[in-house]
Motif scaffolding. Structure first.
Motif, PDB file in Angstrom:
ATOM      1  N   LEU A  27     101.751  55.820  68.739  1.00 25.28           N
ATOM      2  CA  LEU A  27     100.130  55.887  67.380  1.00 25.28           C
ATOM      3  C   LEU A  27     101.190  56.460  66.817  1.00 25.28           C
ATOM      4  O   LEU A  27     100.388  55.830  65.051  1.00 25.28           O
ATOM      5  CB  LEU A  27      99.999  57.240  67.966  1.00 25.28           C
ATOM      6  N   VAL A  28     102.393  56.649  66.371  1.00 23.97           N
ATOM      7  CA  VAL A  28     102.871  57.169  65.267  1.00 23.97           C
ATOM      8  C   VAL A  28     103.258  55.895  64.093  1.00 23.97           C
ATOM      9  O   VAL A  28     103.395  55.623  62.396  1.00 23.97           O
ATOM     10  CB  VAL A  28     104.397  58.054  65.154  1.00 23.97           C
ATOM     11  N   VAL A  29     103.882  54.618  65.119  1.00 23.72           N
ATOM     12  CA  VAL A  29     104.191  53.708  64.117  1.00 23.72           C
ATOM     13  C   VAL A  29     103.189  52.755  63.640  1.00 23.72           C
ATOM     14  O   VAL A  29     103.413  52.706  62.805  1.00 23.72           O
ATOM     15  CB  VAL A  29     104.938  52.718  65.021  1.00 23.72           C
ATOM     16  N   GLN A  57     104.627  57.651  70.342  1.00 26.55           N
ATOM     17  CA  GLN A  57     105.872  57.301  69.073  1.00 26.55           C
ATOM     18  C   GLN A  57     104.596  55.952  69.472  1.00 26.55           C
ATOM     19  O   GLN A  57     104.481  55.541  67.781  1.00 26.55           O
ATOM     20  CB  GLN A  57     106.688  56.604  69.993  1.00 26.55           C
TER      21      GLN A  57
END
Lengths: 102, 160
Positions: free
Chosen positions: A63-65, A61
């Motif tokens: 990394l995705v943010v 999460q």
């Protein structure tokens, strides 16, 4: 859990290929940018699903943010460039960008 | 699992529609619907923060930016796409889907699962303590984007 990972892998590969095909075949600049966004969706699905399958969802999460924040500033800069190109050449066709103009 | 698969099929379908549809406005809206579906998939995978960011930023903000650009460049419809593309895109995509399915079926349970330590703490701990450098990088990227937009839209000098 690992078996479900292959399902997500299948769909993210399909998304990335759809974006690549769009980049290879289309000529409208905005359409090319939509292709880049589709590739980005495939990549974030891949990151989150790998984190989910390996029980490392918090890191995925984070990394995705980070990825989404980078994507937003990329979109802002690229769309400003597209508007400037439209004002200079009067068209959104990529083929017109190959003509040198001084 | 069935609901998740249906959501993923919808995600791929709307993404392909965003590429194939001729009207750019409809394409931007189907891209937003695809982001919404991706956000719901994230929520169902226990990733609420990624889901919230995906829905609010990608489905909201980026769609607004796209629609603004389409409104400012209203001659985008005049770009002629080549005729072969109409056949090539679906053909290649379907062929790839078949190859993709066969490869994934072949790979099933062949990649060994590496051991991974279970995570401790909350999302805040991981983001603020584990990935501190990422946050500094994010601030730099946002500033770079702001300066890029300011530089691209600055007023022209009279001599230009």
């Amino acid at each position: 859990m690992i078996n479900a990972w292959y399902l997500y892998l299948f769909f993210s590969a399909a998304l990335i290929l759809a974006g690549l095909l769009c980049l290879l075949t289309k000529r409208n600049l905005i359409r090319l940018f939509i292709g880049i966004m589709v590739i980005g969706k495939g990549l974030s699905l891949l990151l989150v699903s790998t984190g989910f399958a390996r029980a490392n969802i918090l890191l995925a999460q984070a990394l995705v943010v980070t990825f989404i924040v980078v994507e937003v500033s990329l979109v802002a800069a690229a769309l400003a460039l597209i508007i400037n190109i439209y004002r200079t050449t009067g068209s959104l066709d990529v083929r017109k960008l190959t003509r040198l103009k001084g | 699992m069935i609901v998740q698969t249906a959501l993923l099929v919808g995600l791929v379908l709307f993404s392909v529609l965003a590429i194939v549809l001729r009207d750019l406005l409809k394409a931007a809206i189907s891209l937003a619907v695809a982001s919404l579906l991706l956000g719901i998939v994230f929520f169902r995978m226990n990733a609420p923060y990624a889901g919230v960011f995906e829905i609010s930023v990608v489905a909201g903000l980026i769609t607004v930016l796209f629609i603004l650009t389409i409104a400012l460049t209203n001659a985008g419809e005049e770009v002629r796409e080549s005729r072969i593309v109409r056949w090539v895109f679906p053909l290649f995509f379907l062929a790839f889907i078949v190859i993709d399915a066969l490869v994934m079926k072949g790979l099933l349970q062949k990649i060994p699962a590496l051991p991974s330590a279970p995570e401790i703490g909350t999302f805040g701990d991981v983001l603020w303590k584990g990935r501190t450098l990422d946050l500094v990088g994010q601030i730099a990227v946002i500033l770079a984007g702001v300066f890029a937009v300011l530089a691209l839209f600055r007023k022209r000098d009279k001599h230009d």
